[in-house]
Design a protein around this motif. Structure first.
Motif, PDB file in Angstrom:
ATOM      1  N   ASN A 461       0.852  -1.197   0.000  1.00 14.46           N
ATOM      2  CA  ASN A 461       0.000   0.000   0.000  1.00 14.46           C
ATOM      3  C   ASN A 461       0.885   1.243   0.000  1.00 14.46           C
ATOM      4  O   ASN A 461       2.059   1.165  -0.315  1.00 14.46           O
ATOM      5  CB  ASN A 461      -0.922  -0.028   1.220  1.00 14.46           C
ATOM      6  N   GLY A 462       0.308   2.371   0.373  1.00 10.21           N
ATOM      7  CA  GLY A 462       1.055   3.620   0.369  1.00 10.21           C
ATOM      8  C   GLY A 462       0.709   4.474  -0.827  1.00 10.21           C
ATOM      9  O   GLY A 462      -0.146   4.115  -1.654  1.00 10.21           O
ATOM     10  N   ASN A 463       1.375   5.617  -0.924  1.00 14.64           N
ATOM     11  CA  ASN A 463       1.147   6.530  -2.044  1.00 14.64           C
ATOM     12  C   ASN A 463       2.069   6.152  -3.195  1.00 14.64           C
ATOM     13  O   ASN A 463       3.295   6.210  -3.059  1.00 14.64           O
ATOM     14  CB  ASN A 463       1.409   7.983  -1.627  1.00 14.64           C
ATOM     15  N   LYS A 464       1.462   5.756  -4.310  1.00 16.01           N
ATOM     16  CA  LYS A 464       2.256   5.336  -5.460  1.00 16.01           C
ATOM     17  C   LYS A 464       1.765   6.048  -6.715  1.00 16.01           C
ATOM     18  O   LYS A 464       0.566   6.282  -6.888  1.00 16.01           O
ATOM     19  CB  LYS A 464       2.153   3.825  -5.685  1.00 16.01           C
ATOM     20  N   LEU A 465       2.730   6.371  -7.580  1.00 17.53           N
ATOM     21  CA  LEU A 465       2.430   6.865  -8.919  1.00 17.53           C
ATOM     22  C   LEU A 465       3.047   5.881  -9.895  1.00 17.53           C
ATOM     23  O   LEU A 465       4.252   5.620  -9.847  1.00 17.53           O
ATOM     24  CB  LEU A 465       3.003   8.264  -9.127  1.00 17.53           C
ATOM     25  N   ILE A 466       2.201   5.330 -10.784  1.00 14.35           N
ATOM     26  CA  ILE A 466       2.647   4.310 -11.731  1.00 14.35           C
ATOM     27  C   ILE A 466       2.395   4.824 -13.142  1.00 14.35           C
ATOM     28  O   ILE A 466       1.258   5.171 -13.495  1.00 14.35           O
ATOM     29  CB  ILE A 466       1.902   2.975 -11.505  1.00 14.35           C
ATOM     30  N   LEU A 467       3.452   4.892 -13.937  1.00  8.31           N
ATOM     31  CA  LEU A 467       3.379   5.405 -15.305  1.00  8.31           C
ATOM     32  C   LEU A 467       3.792   4.292 -16.254  1.00  8.31           C
ATOM     33  O   LEU A 467       4.899   3.761 -16.130  1.00  8.31           O
ATOM     34  CB  LEU A 467       4.294   6.619 -15.462  1.00  8.31           C
ATOM     35  N   ILE A 468       2.899   3.953 -17.200  1.00 11.00           N
ATOM     36  CA  ILE A 468       3.138   2.797 -18.072  1.00 11.00           C
ATOM     37  C   ILE A 468       3.002   3.220 -19.524  1.00 11.00           C
ATOM     38  O   ILE A 468       2.003   3.833 -19.918  1.00 11.00           O
ATOM     39  CB  ILE A 468       2.128   1.664 -17.773  1.00 11.00           C
ATOM     40  N   ILE A 484      -4.644  -5.630 -18.597  1.00 13.84           N
ATOM     41  CA  ILE A 484      -4.511  -4.238 -18.146  1.00 13.84           C
ATOM     42  C   ILE A 484      -5.723  -3.839 -17.326  1.00 13.84           C
ATOM     43  O   ILE A 484      -5.617  -3.197 -16.272  1.00 13.84           O
ATOM     44  CB  ILE A 484      -4.321  -3.291 -19.343  1.00 13.84           C
ATOM     45  N   GLY A 485      -6.905  -4.219 -17.810  1.00 11.58           N
ATOM     46  CA  GLY A 485      -8.130  -3.849 -17.108  1.00 11.58           C
ATOM     47  C   GLY A 485      -8.134  -4.337 -15.674  1.00 11.58           C
ATOM     48  O   GLY A 485      -8.459  -3.586 -14.744  1.00 11.58           O
ATOM     49  N   GLU A 486      -7.761  -5.584 -15.472  1.00 12.93           N
ATOM     50  CA  GLU A 486      -7.793  -6.141 -14.115  1.00 12.93           C
ATOM     51  C   GLU A 486      -6.715  -5.511 -13.241  1.00 12.93           C
ATOM     52  O   GLU A 486      -6.940  -5.237 -12.051  1.00 12.93           O
ATOM     53  CB  GLU A 486      -7.611  -7.651 -14.186  1.00 12.93           C
ATOM     54  N   LEU A 487      -5.530  -5.280 -13.806  1.00 11.04           N
ATOM     55  CA  LEU A 487      -4.452  -4.661 -13.025  1.00 11.04           C
ATOM     56  C   LEU A 487      -4.815  -3.231 -12.610  1.00 11.04           C
ATOM     57  O   LEU A 487      -4.517  -2.803 -11.491  1.00 11.04           O
ATOM     58  CB  LEU A 487      -3.151  -4.670 -13.825  1.00 11.04           C
ATOM     59  N   LEU A 488      -5.465  -2.499 -13.529  1.00  8.23           N
ATOM     60  CA  LEU A 488      -5.874  -1.132 -13.195  1.00  8.23           C
ATOM     61  C   LEU A 488      -6.972  -1.112 -12.137  1.00  8.23           C
ATOM     62  O   LEU A 488      -7.064  -0.175 -11.337  1.00  8.23           O
ATOM     63  CB  LEU A 488      -6.316  -0.387 -14.448  1.00  8.23           C
ATOM     64  N   LYS A 489      -7.796  -2.139 -12.103  1.00  8.35           N
ATOM     65  CA  LYS A 489      -8.812  -2.238 -11.051  1.00  8.35           C
ATOM     66  C   LYS A 489      -8.144  -2.405  -9.692  1.00  8.35           C
ATOM     67  O   LYS A 489      -8.552  -1.797  -8.696  1.00  8.35           O
ATOM     68  CB  LYS A 489      -9.746  -3.423 -11.328  1.00  8.35           C
ATOM     69  N   VAL A 490      -7.074  -3.226  -9.660  1.00  3.79           N
ATOM     70  CA  VAL A 490      -6.317  -3.397  -8.411  1.00  3.79           C
ATOM     71  C   VAL A 490      -5.726  -2.061  -7.963  1.00  3.79           C
ATOM     72  O   VAL A 490      -5.798  -1.684  -6.786  1.00  3.79           O
ATOM     73  CB  VAL A 490      -5.204  -4.445  -8.589  1.00  3.79           C
ATOM     74  N   ALA A 491      -5.134  -1.339  -8.919  1.00  4.59           N
ATOM     75  CA  ALA A 491      -4.536  -0.030  -8.601  1.00  4.59           C
ATOM     76  C   ALA A 491      -5.586   0.930  -8.065  1.00  4.59           C
ATOM     77  O   ALA A 491      -5.354   1.668  -7.096  1.00  4.59           O
ATOM     78  CB  ALA A 491      -3.863   0.547  -9.844  1.00  4.59           C
ATOM     79  N   HIS A 492      -6.781   0.906  -8.702  1.00  5.28           N
ATOM     80  CA  HIS A 492      -7.870   1.797  -8.278  1.00  5.28           C
ATOM     81  C   HIS A 492      -8.326   1.450  -6.861  1.00  5.28           C
ATOM     82  O   HIS A 492      -8.542   2.351  -6.034  1.00  5.28           O
ATOM     83  CB  HIS A 492      -9.034   1.675  -9.270  1.00  5.28           C
ATOM     84  N   GLU A 493      -8.472   0.175  -6.584  1.00  8.21           N
ATOM     85  CA  GLU A 493      -8.927  -0.258  -5.261  1.00  8.21           C
ATOM     86  C   GLU A 493      -7.946   0.145  -4.174  1.00  8.21           C
ATOM     87  O   GLU A 493      -8.338   0.426  -3.038  1.00  8.21           O
ATOM     88  CB  GLU A 493      -9.118  -1.779  -5.265  1.00  8.21           C
ATOM     89  N   LYS A 494      -6.663   0.174  -4.492  1.00 11.78           N
ATOM     90  CA  LYS A 494      -5.643   0.518  -3.495  1.00 11.78           C
ATOM     91  C   LYS A 494      -5.383   2.028  -3.421  1.00 11.78           C
ATOM     92  O   LYS A 494      -4.568   2.481  -2.608  1.00 11.78           O
ATOM     93  CB  LYS A 494      -4.340  -0.213  -3.824  1.00 11.78           C
ATOM     94  N   GLY A 495      -6.033   2.781  -4.286  1.00 10.32           N
ATOM     95  CA  GLY A 495      -5.869   4.235  -4.248  1.00 10.32           C
ATOM     96  C   GLY A 495      -4.588   4.731  -4.890  1.00 10.32           C
ATOM     97  O   GLY A 495      -4.160   5.867  -4.650  1.00 10.32           O
ATOM     98  N   PHE A 496      -3.958   3.906  -5.727  1.00  9.41           N
ATOM     99  CA  PHE A 496      -2.753   4.341  -6.426  1.00  9.41           C
ATOM    100  C   PHE A 496      -3.119   5.277  -7.576  1.00  9.41           C
ATOM    101  O   PHE A 496      -4.244   5.246  -8.089  1.00  9.41           O
ATOM    102  CB  PHE A 496      -1.982   3.143  -6.985  1.00  9.41           C
ATOM    103  N   LEU A 512     -13.388  -0.092 -17.464  1.00  6.81           N
ATOM    104  CA  LEU A 512     -12.980   0.710 -16.296  1.00  6.81           C
ATOM    105  C   LEU A 512     -13.770   2.016 -16.231  1.00  6.81           C
ATOM    106  O   LEU A 512     -13.265   3.088 -16.621  1.00  6.81           O
ATOM    107  CB  LEU A 512     -11.478   1.012 -16.366  1.00  6.81           C
ATOM    108  N   PRO A 513     -14.972   1.994 -15.733  1.00  5.84           N
ATOM    109  CA  PRO A 513     -15.783   3.225 -15.678  1.00  5.84           C
ATOM    110  C   PRO A 513     -15.188   4.291 -14.754  1.00  5.84           C
ATOM    111  O   PRO A 513     -15.519   5.474 -14.893  1.00  5.84           O
ATOM    112  CB  PRO A 513     -17.130   2.723 -15.147  1.00  5.84           C
ATOM    113  N   PHE A 514     -14.320   3.895 -13.845  1.00  7.88           N
ATOM    114  CA  PHE A 514     -13.709   4.849 -12.908  1.00  7.88           C
ATOM    115  C   PHE A 514     -12.529   5.600 -13.526  1.00  7.88           C
ATOM    116  O   PHE A 514     -12.004   6.544 -12.946  1.00  7.88           O
ATOM    117  CB  PHE A 514     -13.235   4.119 -11.638  1.00  7.88           C
ATOM    118  N   ALA A 515     -12.077   5.158 -14.708  1.00  7.00           N
ATOM    119  CA  ALA A 515     -10.885   5.756 -15.326  1.00  7.00           C
ATOM    120  C   ALA A 515     -11.268   6.891 -16.272  1.00  7.00           C
ATOM    121  O   ALA A 515     -12.353   6.899 -16.853  1.00  7.00           O
ATOM    122  CB  ALA A 515     -10.099   4.693 -16.074  1.00  7.00           C
TER     123      ALA A 515
END
Length: 574
Positions: A461-468, A484-496, A512-515
């Protein structure tokens, strides 16, 4: 704690520090830069910003040129063999611990030394202090570094902080007299040879003009004296010219005495022409002058050392601060027109950011996460605080450059430095991941490596910025959307916070409706067949990759059979 950077992000950090390092005068100043490595400590970042805001004001135009004139002044404790120190038995140990010259308790042991120093009243009276026993060790390094002292004096005026260098220079000025004498002693042979040549030329000129005129009566008398061997009477006729030659010799020696500061008699009075100075006479004079000069140098240096010694701690402090000033001028040169970012809890936003390593870059404004009130740019109304952004659009449109810019702004902000933007707000990160697309690596191995790296960035966890940058380039589009869709869902859930460059924006948006999906588009080709691209992304709008423009460019450049093929492909787009 240090901000954690993955290898690609660390490469950007190295590039930044390399650019600053190239602006340093002294390589040792890089130590200051190392103290500004990226940190995730918010208080430390703010402390660095406060320091730099004030410190960078000290950097004025011309400072770097002055710093380049500065050299480190080294004071060394050498052992001097030209002097002896005569002391009482009780002082021997203390005197020897100084380690500056020979020490004795017996005045007879002082023979042969040009300088005899003593605490018992035998030679030159001294106290057992380095500045009295060997004052030259203080004065000579300062004298040899007068350019450094002048530069320090000017730096003090430029920064408004003042300097002791000017006062030291004033005390050093009299030392120039003995230095000139040392130069004179070094050219003693040439000086005497030149005077010898001048004197012989004058005598020769005088002899050429000399003529002996006799009456008939004087001539008979002269011949009788010659017949009788009365040479004294004969020589009397030449005494006038002899006296003039002796006057010229005395005059020449007087001139040399004045120059050397010592009465000298060098020329023989027996052989009046040509005059010459025997080598042994020159060496005797040199020895006498050296002995006198060593005493004079010592006495002058001692007088000066007493005045400058109290100023040396401040001088040392100024010299150490030069490296700090060097660091500051390098930072100022690198960050010219940058601005200090606001430090927030999370997210990143900047207005008119400029890529550090692209010549004349188009300014770009961007935001990931919460939008600041001051972020008023076209289409910004479509920004709703999304943490996950899919960046789409034209090939060669600047998507990768934008990821690099986000990385640059993030790293500089975590160093406590200004960032290349008119205004910025940066959230404190624990980790920064930047995944550049590896253009030369494809296949199952590359896909597996990329996937493992991506998943690793999502751990914890923690504050992360991920650039791909274009993850889908190393696998098939259908599989890429799912992964990608599933990995971005994980990132969204963790607040990254995530920005991913992809040509699959339309498909990912459905998953990804949240993106948020942002787009960069090419508008056509210019007269040189280069893409016309507005590199400022449009927020909330899908960007087309416009491959038809690439095909059109190739069709217009191609010839004969190739041209026909390109036009056929282009027709499909139309």
């Amino acid at each position: 704690m240090a901000l954690k950077l993955n290898p690609e992000a660390r490469a950007v950090y190295r590039e930044i520090t390399s650019q600053i390092k190239s602006r340093l005068v002294f390589k040792e100043s890089f130590e200051y830069l190392e103290n500004f490595s990226p940190t995730n400590n918010r208080e430390e970042i703010l402390k660095r910003q406060e320091y730099l805001r004030k410190a960078l004001e000290r950097v004025k135009p011309g400072l770097r040129d002055l710093i380049a004139r500065v050299r480190l002044i080294r004071f060394t404790r050498d052992y001097l063999h030209d002097r002896v120190l005569i002391v009482d038995e009780s002082e021997v140990e203390t005197a020897r611990k100084l380690g500056l010259c020979d020490v004795t308790t017996n005045p007879e042991g002082a023979e042969g030394y040009p300088l005899v120093l003593s605490t018992i009243g035998y030679g030159i009276d001294v106290e057992l202090l380095p500045s009295q026993v060997a004052p030259e060790l203080y004065v000579l390094p300062l004298w040899e570094n007068r350019e450094t002292l002048k530069a320090l004096e000017e730096i003090g005026k430029l920064t408004g902080e003042g300097s002791v260098a000017g006062e030291i220079l004033k005390h050093l000025a009299p030392f120039g007299e003995v230095v000139e004498k040392e130069k004179l002693l070094g050219s003693l042979d040439e000086l005497i040879a030149e005077k010898e040549r001048e004197l012989n030329e004058r005598i020769e000129e005088k002899l050429e003009k000399f003529s002996l005129t006799l009456t008939g009566k004087d001539l008979v008398k002269f011949l009788n004296e010659l017949r009788e061997g009365n040479y004294e009477a004969i020589f009397s006729h030449f005494r006038e010219i002899e006296g003039e030659i002796l006057d010229m010799i005395n005059e020449a020696e007087g001139e040399l005495s004045k120059v050397l500061g010592l009465h000298v008699e060098l020329f023989s009075r027996e052989e009046l022409y040509p005059v010459r100075v025997p080598p042994e006479v020159v060496e005797g004079l040199r020895t006498e002058l050296e002995r006198e000069l060593e005493v004079e140098v010592y006495m002058k240096a001692r007088e000066i050392a007493e005045k400058v010694r109290p100023l040396l701690p401040r001088l040392k402090e100024e010299l150490s601060k030069i490296r700090e000033l060097d660091f500051l001028q390098a930072v100022k040169a690198f960050t010219e027109s940058f601005s200090f970012p606001e430090i927030a809890e999370s997210g990143i936003a900047f207005l008119n950011g400029r890529h550090l390593f692209i010549e004349n870059p188009q300014p770009v404004s961007y935001v990931v996460g919460e939008k600041p009130k001051w972020f008023d740019v076209p289409s910004a109304e479509n920004v709703r605080g999304e943490n996950v952004v899919i960046l789409t659009g034209a090939n060669s449109g600047g998507k990768t450059s934008l990821l690099e810019l986000i990385t640059q702004v993030s790293i500089l902000a975590h160093m406590g430095f200004p960032v290349p933007a008119e205004r910025a707000r940066v959230g404190v990160l624990d980790e920064l991941f930047f995944f550049r697309r590896k253009r030369s690596v494809y296949g199952a191995g590359a896909f597996e490596t990329a996937l493992r790296s991506f998943v690793r960035s999502l751990r914890g966890n923690g504050n992360k910025l991920i650039l791909i940058d274009e993850f889908e380039a190393i696998t098939e589009p259908g599989a890429a959307v799912k992964i990608i869709g599933e990995l971005l869902k994980v990132a969204h859930e963790k607040g990254f916070h995530v920005v991913i460059v992809s040509h699959l924006g339309e498909d990912l948006k459905k998953e990804l409706p949240f993106a948020r999906v942002d787009g960069i588009e090419a508008k056509g080709l210019d007269e040189n067949l280069n893409l016309i691209v507005d590199r400022q992304p449009v927020f909330g709008r899908l960007g087309r990759s416009t491959p038809e423009l690439i095909v059109e460019r190739l069709a217009r450049k191609a010839r004969s059979a190739e041209k026909e093929i390109y036009e056929r492909v282009l027709g499909k787009f139309r």
